[in-house]
Design an enzyme around this catalytic site. Structure first.
Site, mmCIF file in Angstrom:
data_model
loop_
_atom_site.group_PDB
_atom_site.id
_atom_site.type_symbol
_atom_site.label_atom_id
_atom_site.label_comp_id
_atom_site.label_asym_id
_atom_site.label_seq_id
_atom_site.Cartn_x
_atom_site.Cartn_y
_atom_site.Cartn_z
ATOM 1 N N GLU A 116 -12.639 2.811 3.678
ATOM 2 C CA GLU A 116 -11.700 3.170 4.743
ATOM 3 C C GLU A 116 -11.748 4.682 4.954
ATOM 4 O O GLU A 116 -10.880 5.429 4.515
ATOM 5 C CB GLU A 116 -10.275 2.716 4.405
ATOM 6 C CG GLU A 116 -9.384 2.743 5.644
ATOM 7 C CD GLU A 116 -7.912 2.614 5.321
ATOM 8 O OE1 GLU A 116 -7.180 2.120 6.191
ATOM 9 O OE2 GLU A 116 -7.486 3.028 4.230
ATOM 10 N N GLU A 133 0.818 -1.220 0.000
ATOM 11 C CA GLU A 133 0.000 0.000 0.000
ATOM 12 C C GLU A 133 0.848 1.265 0.000
ATOM 13 O O GLU A 133 1.520 1.564 0.990
ATOM 14 C CB GLU A 133 -0.930 0.034 1.214
ATOM 15 C CG GLU A 133 -1.808 1.278 1.212
ATOM 16 C CD GLU A 133 -2.795 1.346 2.358
ATOM 17 O OE1 GLU A 133 -3.759 2.134 2.243
ATOM 18 O OE2 GLU A 133 -2.620 0.632 3.351
#
Length: 253
Positions: free
Chosen positions: A233, A136
């Site tokens: 998120e 990520e």
């Protein structure tokens, strides 16, 4: 595409994640995700997943260790191995890897080479366990010294490692903070992206509350051929049922 709320931040009225899994299922979701696992009731979460049939789209490798600092490579491999073992009862979810911080005095070439070496070792462990690792990229607003803050660099690392068990987690908010053009950085490389997360600009809240053009974002993903999960998120600003409804409307899902 399907939605997966981040139960680390959503359904906060429930004190433990097992109950948040159940709440996500009652709300109509088929998947969810959370962050670190060592402080969680893993047996309880496993039971709730079995009970509801919910799948997990991501859990972070814990503890977080650097992919660019050779002094932490052994600890990174151990963290990956321990996380694989700890999450096996959760259905072998994808495991999220962050890069760690830049090492002072290290060249760009050395950073890249160290990252590739560390990720090759981690990917070999993932291959043995039949688990996917998600690399990520983050952003410099939250982490000024973070090494991986570029989608292109993340994809370059994945290309260099060349493992089917290492893929990218593309976070729309992190990418927008860094001023990236989504279509530009993902065109021709969407096959390397295994998960997408979303939040609106500027304060990382639910889609539909900020300035991002969500119809364009979602159409870009469709045009590129992405068909996976969309992780919610974000920090909710509304009661969670209203927050999810607003996100669904903005995303068209």
């Amino acid at each position: 595409m399907f939605l997966a709320p981040c139960i680390e931040w959503h359904f906060a009225e429930y004190p433990n994640l097992a109950d948040r899994v159940r709440a996500a299922a009652r709300a109509g979701f088929t998947a969810a995700e959370f962050h670190l696992w060592r402080d969680k009731d893993m047996a309880g979460i496993a039971a709730a997943l079995d009970e509801t049939g919910l799948a997990l789209t991501g859990v972070c490798v814990d503890p977080r260790r650097s992919i660019v600092d050779p002094a932490e490579r052994r600890e990174l491999a151990a963290a990956v191995q321990e996380t694989i073992a700890a999450t096996a009862s959760l259905g072998k979810p994808p495991l999220i890897v962050a890069s760690g911080f830049r090492v002072e005095g290290m060249s760009e070439e050395e950073h890249f080479a160290n990252a590739v070496a560390a990720l090759k070792e981690a990917a070999a462990l993932a291959e043995q366990a039949d688990v996917t690792l998600l690399l990520e990229p983050l952003n410099t607003r939250l982490f000024s010294a973070m090494y991986l803050v570029s989608t292109k660099l993340g994809l370059d690392l994945i290309d260099a490692v060349a493992s089917p068990n290492l893929r990218l987690l593309y976070d729309v908010w992190h990418s927008a903070v860094m001023g990236e053009d989504m279509a530009e950085v993902l065109t021709g490389r969407i096959h390397l992206v295994a998960h997408v997360q979303v939040a609106d600009m500027d304060e990382r809240n639910e889609p539909g509350t900020g300035t991002l053009d969500w119809p364009r974002v979602m159409q870009t993903l469709r045009d590129l051929g992405y068909q996976g999960g969309i992780g919610l998120e974000y920090f909710p600003t509304l009661p969670i049922d209203q927050s999810h409804a607003k996100a669904r409307e903005a995303l068209g899902l």
